[in-house]
Design a protein around this motif. Structure first.
Motif, PDB file in Angstrom:
ATOM      1  N   TRP A  58      49.742 -27.594  -9.729  1.00  0.00           N
ATOM      2  CA  TRP A  58      48.826 -28.519 -10.384  1.00  0.00           C
ATOM      3  C   TRP A  58      47.395 -28.030 -10.271  1.00  0.00           C
ATOM      4  N   VAL A  59      46.593 -28.420 -11.269  1.00  0.00           N
ATOM      5  CA  VAL A  59      45.155 -28.173 -11.217  1.00  0.00           C
ATOM      6  C   VAL A  59      44.510 -29.284 -10.405  1.00  0.00           C
ATOM      7  N   VAL A  60      43.674 -28.915  -9.440  1.00  0.00           N
ATOM      8  CA  VAL A  60      42.919 -29.907  -8.678  1.00  0.00           C
ATOM      9  C   VAL A  60      41.580 -30.117  -9.385  1.00  0.00           C
ATOM     10  N   GLY A  61      41.293 -31.355  -9.712  1.00  0.00           N
ATOM     11  CA  GLY A  61      40.027 -31.681 -10.371  1.00  0.00           C
ATOM     12  C   GLY A  61      39.542 -33.028  -9.891  1.00  0.00           C
ATOM     13  N   TYR A  62      38.353 -33.397 -10.327  1.00  0.00           N
ATOM     14  CA  TYR A  62      37.836 -34.719  -9.998  1.00  0.00           C
ATOM     15  C   TYR A  62      38.363 -35.738 -11.002  1.00  0.00           C
ATOM     16  N   ALA A  63      38.592 -36.955 -10.525  1.00  0.00           N
ATOM     17  CA  ALA A  63      39.104 -38.024 -11.377  1.00  0.00           C
ATOM     18  C   ALA A  63      38.229 -38.167 -12.622  1.00  0.00           C
ATOM     19  N   SER A  64      38.862 -38.371 -13.756  1.00  0.00           N
ATOM     20  CA  SER A  64      38.214 -38.550 -15.071  1.00  0.00           C
ATOM     21  C   SER A  64      37.758 -37.240 -15.697  1.00  0.00           C
ATOM     22  N   PHE A  65      38.088 -36.093 -15.074  1.00  0.00           N
ATOM     23  CA  PHE A  65      37.716 -34.804 -15.658  1.00  0.00           C
ATOM     24  C   PHE A  65      38.976 -33.963 -15.866  1.00  0.00           C
ATOM     25  N   GLU A  66      39.805 -34.417 -16.815  1.00  0.00           N
ATOM     26  CA  GLU A  66      41.078 -33.766 -17.090  1.00  0.00           C
ATOM     27  C   GLU A  66      40.848 -32.388 -17.725  1.00  0.00           C
ATOM     28  N   PRO A  67      41.603 -31.373 -17.300  1.00  0.00           N
ATOM     29  CA  PRO A  67      41.481 -30.037 -17.911  1.00  0.00           C
ATOM     30  C   PRO A  67      41.747 -30.052 -19.414  1.00  0.00           C
ATOM     31  N   SER A  68      42.683 -30.913 -19.859  1.00  0.00           N
ATOM     32  CA  SER A  68      42.991 -30.963 -21.293  1.00  0.00           C
ATOM     33  C   SER A  68      41.774 -31.402 -22.096  1.00  0.00           C
ATOM     34  N   ARG A  69      41.021 -32.379 -21.579  1.00  0.00           N
ATOM     35  CA  ARG A  69      39.804 -32.821 -22.264  1.00  0.00           C
ATOM     36  C   ARG A  69      38.729 -31.743 -22.184  1.00  0.00           C
ATOM     37  N   PHE A  70      38.639 -31.067 -21.067  1.00  0.00           N
ATOM     38  CA  PHE A  70      37.700 -29.954 -20.904  1.00  0.00           C
ATOM     39  C   PHE A  70      37.953 -28.909 -21.985  1.00  0.00           C
ATOM     40  N   ARG A  71      39.226 -28.583 -22.202  1.00  0.00           N
ATOM     41  CA  ARG A  71      39.579 -27.585 -23.216  1.00  0.00           C
ATOM     42  C   ARG A  71      39.187 -28.072 -24.616  1.00  0.00           C
ATOM     43  N   GLU A  72      39.392 -29.372 -24.880  1.00  0.00           N
ATOM     44  CA  GLU A  72      39.009 -29.923 -26.182  1.00  0.00           C
ATOM     45  C   GLU A  72      37.511 -29.820 -26.411  1.00  0.00           C
ATOM     46  N   VAL A  73      36.728 -30.123 -25.395  1.00  0.00           N
ATOM     47  CA  VAL A  73      35.267 -30.067 -25.520  1.00  0.00           C
ATOM     48  C   VAL A  73      34.820 -28.637 -25.807  1.00  0.00           C
ATOM     49  N   ILE A  74      35.421 -27.667 -25.104  1.00  0.00           N
ATOM     50  CA  ILE A  74      35.065 -26.266 -25.330  1.00  0.00           C
ATOM     51  C   ILE A  74      35.336 -25.861 -26.774  1.00  0.00           C
ATOM     52  N   SER A  90      33.723 -37.739  -7.156  1.00  0.00           N
ATOM     53  CA  SER A  90      33.946 -36.769  -6.083  1.00  0.00           C
ATOM     54  C   SER A  90      35.298 -37.001  -5.409  1.00  0.00           C
ATOM     55  N   THR A  91      36.212 -37.642  -6.140  1.00  0.00           N
ATOM     56  CA  THR A  91      37.562 -37.881  -5.629  1.00  0.00           C
ATOM     57  C   THR A  91      38.515 -36.863  -6.242  1.00  0.00           C
ATOM     58  N   PRO A  92      39.017 -35.907  -5.464  1.00  0.00           N
ATOM     59  CA  PRO A  92      39.929 -34.911  -6.041  1.00  0.00           C
ATOM     60  C   PRO A  92      41.273 -35.518  -6.391  1.00  0.00           C
ATOM     61  N   THR A  93      41.840 -35.069  -7.484  1.00  0.00           N
ATOM     62  CA  THR A  93      43.150 -35.549  -7.927  1.00  0.00           C
ATOM     63  C   THR A  93      43.896 -34.391  -8.570  1.00  0.00           C
ATOM     64  N   LEU A  94      45.154 -34.614  -8.911  1.00  0.00           N
ATOM     65  CA  LEU A  94      45.988 -33.563  -9.484  1.00  0.00           C
ATOM     66  C   LEU A  94      46.197 -33.785 -10.977  1.00  0.00           C
ATOM     67  N   PHE A  95      46.083 -32.684 -11.719  1.00  0.00           N
ATOM     68  CA  PHE A  95      46.348 -32.697 -13.153  1.00  0.00           C
ATOM     69  C   PHE A  95      47.414 -31.651 -13.467  1.00  0.00           C
ATOM     70  N   ALA A  96      48.086 -31.827 -14.588  1.00  0.00           N
ATOM     71  CA  ALA A  96      49.132 -30.884 -14.998  1.00  0.00           C
ATOM     72  C   ALA A  96      48.543 -29.492 -15.209  1.00  0.00           C
ATOM     73  N   HIS A 156      48.669 -35.559   0.599  1.00  0.00           N
ATOM     74  CA  HIS A 156      47.916 -34.594   1.400  1.00  0.00           C
ATOM     75  C   HIS A 156      46.477 -34.473   0.894  1.00  0.00           C
ATOM     76  N   LEU A 157      46.340 -34.398  -0.429  1.00  0.00           N
ATOM     77  CA  LEU A 157      45.015 -34.234  -1.015  1.00  0.00           C
ATOM     78  C   LEU A 157      44.138 -35.445  -0.725  1.00  0.00           C
ATOM     79  N   SER A 158      44.715 -36.645  -0.820  1.00  0.00           N
ATOM     80  CA  SER A 158      43.957 -37.865  -0.546  1.00  0.00           C
ATOM     81  C   SER A 158      43.519 -37.926   0.916  1.00  0.00           C
TER      82      SER A 158
END
Length: 252
Positions: free
Chosen positions: A122-138, A95-101, A31-33
């Motif tokens: 699921w978290v909707v985010g752009y490809a290559s921008f995983e929430p887990s990595r976002f949290r690590e950077v913060i 700018s491609t939305p995808t699903l993350f855990a 659906h998202l695609s």
């Protein structure tokens, strides 16, 4: 009351959860695609987006001003504390939305926390921008502010595009995969796009969670889907039709 830990029952619950979750995620991703063109930032931002064709000048300016206000609201606040200004044109590399855990922490004791994931949201985010990595950077004291800003810009861009896509929320709700905007622990007031599903998942008694993590040696756990989840699945269209039938005027 503390539930007893039955290995076979738990294994069956895990298998059931994995089968249903995999199917739901495949449907949600499809659906998202299919709907991705409705939330692409290029038509909204035009020349304010790097590499995008020129758009409607007044409309593009309106979207950029709204986005800059949104960025300024969150960038300088906790936990981001960014002082950088937005570069023009905006550099949105994906700018491609995808699903993350969708993951969150659960405190079992004052000293013990585990990571819990949802099999039905699921978290909707752009490809290559995983929430887990976002949290690590913060959480990295030696973080790159440029990388942190890229994550923030991409998640705010996704929120802006979804919130401006008229009718998309109703469509996804009718498809049984609703979109909502939620805050996640550790990200301040940043709004995340969360995709749900028609099935609920829950956590068992904490004693079962604790025994499971002790046996597996892992500090993570996945919510479980109940055996009767399919029987209690909500069908909004069916309910609306039933209400319409009940409200019909009686025969004369």
């Amino acid at each position: 009351m503390t539930q007893s830990f039955d290995v076979e029952t738990f294994i069956q619950a895990r298998k059931r959860t994995r089968v249903i979750s995999d199917l739901l995620r495949t449907k949600a991703s499809d659906h998202l695609s299919t709907l991705a063109p409705l939330v692409r930032p290029q038509p909204l931002f035009g020349e304010y987006l790097q590499g995008a064709p020129r758009g409607s000048g007044r409309e593009s300016q309106h979207h950029f001003k709204a986005f800059r206000t949104l960025f300024d609201k969150h960038a300088g606040a906790q936990p981001f504390n960014l002082m950088n200004e937005l570069d023009i044109p905006l550099n949105v590399t994906s700018s491609t939305p995808t699903l993350f855990a969708l993951e969150y922490d659960l405190a079992l004791t004052t000293d013990e926390r585990i990571s819990v994931s949802s099999p039905v949201r699921w978290v909707v985010g752009y490809a290559s921008f995983e929430p887990s990595r976002f949290r690590e950077v913060i959480g990295d004291p030696n973080r790159s502010n440029a990388e942190l800003q890229r994550f923030l810009v991409h998640y705010l861009m996704l929120f802006h595009c979804f919130s401006k896509a008229e009718g998309l929320g109703r469509l996804l709700r009718d498809l049984r995969f609703p979109i909502s905007f939620q805050r996640l622990e550790g990200f301040g007031d940043l709004p995340f796009c969360i995709m749900g599903s028609p099935i609920d998942a829950t956590l068992p008694d904490e004693s079962i969670i604790r025994q499971s993590t002790e046996i597996s040696g892992s500090q993570s756990f996945e919510e479980l889907i109940d055996e009767d989840a399919l029987d209690t699945m909500q069908d909004d269209l069916r309910e609306q039709l039933l209400v319409a039938m009940r409200d019909m005027p009686p025969k004369t």
